[in-house]
Design a protein around this motif. Structure first.
Motif, PDB file in Angstrom:
ATOM      1  N   PRO A  78      -5.214   2.422  -2.092  1.00  0.00           N
ATOM      2  CA  PRO A  78      -3.777   2.439  -2.297  1.00  0.00           C
ATOM      3  C   PRO A  78      -3.203   1.073  -2.648  1.00  0.00           C
ATOM      4  CG  PRO A  78      -4.211   2.236   0.028  1.00  0.00           C
ATOM      5  CD  PRO A  78      -5.563   2.234  -0.679  1.00  0.00           C
ATOM      6  N   TRP A  79      -4.032   0.046  -2.785  1.00  0.00           N
ATOM      7  CA  TRP A  79      -3.519  -1.314  -2.851  1.00  0.00           C
ATOM      8  C   TRP A  79      -2.877  -1.655  -4.184  1.00  0.00           C
ATOM      9  CZ3 TRP A  79      -3.467  -1.514   1.876  1.00  0.00           C
ATOM     10  CH2 TRP A  79      -4.561  -1.218   2.669  1.00  0.00           C
ATOM     11  N   TRP A  80      -1.809  -2.431  -4.102  1.00  0.00           N
ATOM     12  CA  TRP A  80      -1.086  -2.981  -5.253  1.00  0.00           C
ATOM     13  C   TRP A  80      -0.926  -4.469  -5.007  1.00  0.00           C
ATOM     14  CZ3 TRP A  80       3.580  -5.626  -5.752  1.00  0.00           C
ATOM     15  CH2 TRP A  80       4.138  -5.707  -7.038  1.00  0.00           C
ATOM     16  N   LEU A  81      -1.237  -5.285  -5.991  1.00  0.00           N
ATOM     17  CA  LEU A  81      -1.135  -6.737  -5.874  1.00  0.00           C
ATOM     18  C   LEU A  81      -0.091  -7.240  -6.848  1.00  0.00           C
ATOM     19  CD1 LEU A  81      -2.226  -9.480  -4.789  1.00  0.00           C
ATOM     20  CD2 LEU A  81      -3.919  -9.401  -6.645  1.00  0.00           C
ATOM     21  N   GLY A  82       0.913  -7.933  -6.324  1.00  0.00           N
ATOM     22  CA  GLY A  82       1.968  -8.498  -7.160  1.00  0.00           C
ATOM     23  C   GLY A  82       2.053 -10.004  -6.987  1.00  0.00           C
ATOM     24  N   VAL A  83       2.529 -10.680  -8.034  1.00  0.00           N
ATOM     25  CA  VAL A  83       2.647 -12.139  -8.014  1.00  0.00           C
ATOM     26  C   VAL A  83       4.088 -12.528  -8.291  1.00  0.00           C
ATOM     27  CG1 VAL A  83       1.851 -14.307  -9.043  1.00  0.00           C
ATOM     28  CG2 VAL A  83       0.267 -12.392  -8.784  1.00  0.00           C
ATOM     29  N   ASP A  84       4.583 -13.509  -7.566  1.00  0.00           N
ATOM     30  CA  ASP A  84       5.952 -13.990  -7.707  1.00  0.00           C
ATOM     31  C   ASP A  84       6.153 -14.584  -9.095  1.00  0.00           C
ATOM     32  OD1 ASP A  84       8.509 -14.797  -7.204  1.00  0.00           O
ATOM     33  OD2 ASP A  84       7.978 -16.413  -5.815  1.00  0.00           O
ATOM     34  N   THR A  85       7.124 -14.053  -9.834  1.00  0.00           N
ATOM     35  CA  THR A  85       7.377 -14.548 -11.189  1.00  0.00           C
ATOM     36  C   THR A  85       8.593 -15.463 -11.257  1.00  0.00           C
ATOM     37  OG1 THR A  85       8.712 -12.582 -11.690  1.00  0.00           O
ATOM     38  CG2 THR A  85       6.363 -12.505 -12.243  1.00  0.00           C
ATOM     39  N   ASP A  86       9.257 -15.664 -10.119  1.00  0.00           N
ATOM     40  CA  ASP A  86      10.461 -16.497 -10.108  1.00  0.00           C
ATOM     41  C   ASP A  86      10.371 -17.476  -8.936  1.00  0.00           C
ATOM     42  OD1 ASP A  86      12.935 -17.526 -10.700  1.00  0.00           O
ATOM     43  OD2 ASP A  86      14.027 -16.011  -9.547  1.00  0.00           O
ATOM     44  N   PRO A  87       9.390 -18.386  -8.964  1.00  0.00           N
ATOM     45  CA  PRO A  87       9.167 -19.281  -7.829  1.00  0.00           C
ATOM     46  C   PRO A  87      10.184 -20.414  -7.751  1.00  0.00           C
ATOM     47  CG  PRO A  87       7.678 -19.846  -9.596  1.00  0.00           C
ATOM     48  CD  PRO A  87       8.471 -18.659 -10.075  1.00  0.00           C
ATOM     49  N   VAL A  88      11.381 -20.114  -7.250  1.00  0.00           N
ATOM     50  CA  VAL A  88      12.421 -21.110  -7.097  1.00  0.00           C
ATOM     51  C   VAL A  88      12.687 -21.310  -5.628  1.00  0.00           C
ATOM     52  CG1 VAL A  88      14.796 -21.751  -7.613  1.00  0.00           C
ATOM     53  CG2 VAL A  88      13.461 -20.472  -9.296  1.00  0.00           C
ATOM     54  N   ALA A  89      12.479 -22.505  -5.125  1.00  0.00           N
ATOM     55  CA  ALA A  89      12.697 -22.777  -3.710  1.00  0.00           C
ATOM     56  C   ALA A  89      14.179 -22.780  -3.408  1.00  0.00           C
ATOM     57  CB  ALA A  89      12.094 -24.141  -3.340  1.00  0.00           C
ATOM     58  N   PRO A  90      14.573 -22.452  -2.170  1.00  0.00           N
ATOM     59  CA  PRO A  90      15.990 -22.491  -1.791  1.00  0.00           C
ATOM     60  C   PRO A  90      16.583 -23.859  -2.058  1.00  0.00           C
ATOM     61  CG  PRO A  90      14.656 -21.441  -0.078  1.00  0.00           C
ATOM     62  CD  PRO A  90      13.698 -22.026  -1.069  1.00  0.00           C
ATOM     63  N   GLY A  91      17.762 -23.833  -2.705  1.00  0.00           N
ATOM     64  CA  GLY A  91      18.460 -25.084  -3.002  1.00  0.00           C
ATOM     65  C   GLY A  91      18.015 -25.749  -4.277  1.00  0.00           C
ATOM     66  N   GLN A  92      17.002 -25.152  -4.978  1.00  0.00           N
ATOM     67  CA  GLN A  92      16.511 -25.752  -6.202  1.00  0.00           C
ATOM     68  C   GLN A  92      16.846 -24.918  -7.429  1.00  0.00           C
ATOM     69  OE1 GLN A  92      12.414 -26.904  -6.096  1.00  0.00           O
ATOM     70  NE2 GLN A  92      12.555 -27.832  -4.056  1.00  0.00           N
ATOM     71  N   ASP A 130       0.819  -1.222   0.000  1.00  0.00           N
ATOM     72  CA  ASP A 130       0.000   0.000   0.000  1.00  0.00           C
ATOM     73  C   ASP A 130       0.849   1.267   0.000  1.00  0.00           C
ATOM     74  OD1 ASP A 130       0.942  -0.031   2.557  1.00  0.00           O
ATOM     75  OD2 ASP A 130      -0.989   0.116   3.536  1.00  0.00           O
ATOM     76  N   THR A 131       2.153   1.131  -0.269  1.00  0.00           N
ATOM     77  CA  THR A 131       3.008   2.300  -0.452  1.00  0.00           C
ATOM     78  C   THR A 131       3.919   2.044  -1.642  1.00  0.00           C
ATOM     79  OG1 THR A 131       4.872   1.561   0.924  1.00  0.00           O
ATOM     80  CG2 THR A 131       3.043   2.689   2.059  1.00  0.00           C
ATOM     81  N   ASP A 132       4.447   3.110  -2.206  1.00  0.00           N
ATOM     82  CA  ASP A 132       5.351   2.980  -3.347  1.00  0.00           C
ATOM     83  C   ASP A 132       6.618   2.237  -2.951  1.00  0.00           C
ATOM     84  OD1 ASP A 132       5.989   3.725  -6.154  1.00  0.00           O
ATOM     85  OD2 ASP A 132       7.633   4.850  -5.205  1.00  0.00           O
ATOM     86  N   ALA A 133       7.119   2.488  -1.728  1.00  0.00           N
ATOM     87  CA  ALA A 133       8.332   1.820  -1.267  1.00  0.00           C
ATOM     88  C   ALA A 133       8.115   0.308  -1.165  1.00  0.00           C
ATOM     89  CB  ALA A 133       8.758   2.382   0.086  1.00  0.00           C
ATOM     90  N   GLU A 134       6.951  -0.100  -0.654  1.00  0.00           N
ATOM     91  CA  GLU A 134       6.659  -1.526  -0.536  1.00  0.00           C
ATOM     92  C   GLU A 134       6.535  -2.163  -1.915  1.00  0.00           C
ATOM     93  OE1 GLU A 134       3.194  -1.933   1.898  1.00  0.00           O
ATOM     94  OE2 GLU A 134       4.067  -0.795   3.553  1.00  0.00           O
ATOM     95  N   ARG A 135       5.908  -1.458  -2.829  1.00  0.00           N
ATOM     96  CA  ARG A 135       5.774  -1.992  -4.200  1.00  0.00           C
ATOM     97  C   ARG A 135       7.137  -2.172  -4.843  1.00  0.00           C
ATOM     98  NH1 ARG A 135       6.337   0.326  -8.887  1.00  0.00           N
ATOM     99  NH2 ARG A 135       6.303   2.438  -7.988  1.00  0.00           N
ATOM    100  N   LYS A 136       8.022  -1.182  -4.709  1.00  0.00           N
ATOM    101  CA  LYS A 136       9.349  -1.280  -5.321  1.00  0.00           C
ATOM    102  C   LYS A 136      10.166  -2.400  -4.701  1.00  0.00           C
ATOM    103  CE  LYS A 136       9.652   3.483  -6.939  1.00  0.00           C
ATOM    104  NZ  LYS A 136      10.350   4.788  -6.855  1.00  0.00           N
ATOM    105  N   ALA A 137      10.009  -2.601  -3.392  1.00  0.00           N
ATOM    106  CA  ALA A 137      10.709  -3.702  -2.735  1.00  0.00           C
ATOM    107  C   ALA A 137      10.252  -5.036  -3.312  1.00  0.00           C
ATOM    108  CB  ALA A 137      10.478  -3.667  -1.230  1.00  0.00           C
ATOM    109  N   ALA A 138       8.933  -5.173  -3.517  1.00  0.00           N
ATOM    110  CA  ALA A 138       8.392  -6.407  -4.084  1.00  0.00           C
ATOM    111  C   ALA A 138       8.876  -6.610  -5.514  1.00  0.00           C
ATOM    112  CB  ALA A 138       6.863  -6.374  -4.035  1.00  0.00           C
ATOM    113  N   GLU A 139       8.868  -5.555  -6.299  1.00  0.00           N
ATOM    114  CA  GLU A 139       9.321  -5.660  -7.687  1.00  0.00           C
ATOM    115  C   GLU A 139      10.795  -6.038  -7.763  1.00  0.00           C
ATOM    116  OE1 GLU A 139       6.289  -2.609 -10.015  1.00  0.00           O
ATOM    117  OE2 GLU A 139       8.147  -1.813  -9.152  1.00  0.00           O
ATOM    118  N   SER A 140      11.594  -5.548  -6.821  1.00  0.00           N
ATOM    119  CA  SER A 140      13.020  -5.865  -6.830  1.00  0.00           C
ATOM    120  C   SER A 140      13.273  -7.341  -6.542  1.00  0.00           C
ATOM    121  CB  SER A 140      13.767  -4.998  -5.805  1.00  0.00           C
ATOM    122  OG  SER A 140      13.508  -5.423  -4.472  1.00  0.00           O
TER     123      SER A 140
END
Length: 210
Positions: free
Chosen positions: A195-209, A171-181
């Protein structure tokens, strides 16, 4: 999923950066996280004590028992921010996400159209986990996404995490940019007064995989 309250370790391993420490929260941290949601001007039609009590209960029984809470301790040792990780398969995603991980909801409630649009998009994503920051929204510039990154790593490491994508609500620009990074791509964004922004993980790689 988290074990019962009486068997859970107080916190996860801490990661320090720039004098701040990021760690998984324990049950004793719930009141401090709830207090963050009460800072700043609240709506006059809400009873502060009831709102605080409800917030503590929701954080405990939704984010803590069924997901996770990650916190950032400031240089003064107080919890400055938190990220709640809640399961996305609740009966009412908006009820869970909006009231648990969006403290600004009490100050700037979205209109009916934005409410319905958010519900529709979140349901369409069908996320396994939903992450959102709990803060005063006072950061004018995005900082290192260490806190969100820790919560994301936890979600990816959980059994069954591949049963659905991971989503972020900001719900803030800083939070959105952190998610995008961290590789989250925009799925939906609300216009004023939402103020809501909804983002989806585009690189779903588990640790070690990787």
């Amino acid at each position: 999923m988290a074990p019962p309250l009486d068997t859970r370790s107080p916190s996860g391993p801490a990661v320090s950066t720039l004098g701040r420490s990021v760690r998984q929260a324990g049950i004793e941290d719930i009141p401090a996280v709830a207090r963050i949601t009460q800072e700043g001007p609240l709506r006059t039609d809400l009873d502060p004590e009831s709102a605080a009590r409800s917030t503590r209960l929701l954080l405990t029984h939704i984010a803590f028992e069924r997901g996770a809470l990650w916190v950032e301790d400031g240089v003064d040792g107080r919890i400055a921010r938190a990220v709640a990780v809640v399961p996305g398969g609740q009966h009412s995603p908006w009820e869970t996400v909006g009231r648990v991980v969006a403290p600004d909801l009490a100050r700037v409630p979205p209109g009916p159209d934005a409410d319905q649009a958010f519900r529709t998009e979140l349901a369409a994503v069908a996320p396994r986990w939903v992450l959102s920051e709990i803060s005063q929204g006072s950061r004018a510039r995005p900082g290192p996404p260490t806190l969100l990154e820790a919560a994301l790593s936890w979600a990816r490491a959980e059994p069954g995490w591949r049963h659905g994508p991971i989503a972020v609500v900001a719900d803030t620009d800083a939070e959105r940019k952190a998610a995008e990074s961290l590789g989250f791509a925009e799925r939906w964004t609300g216009g004023p007064p939402s103020p809501w922004w909804l983002g989806v993980d585009t690189d779903p790689v588990a640790p070690g995989q990787a």
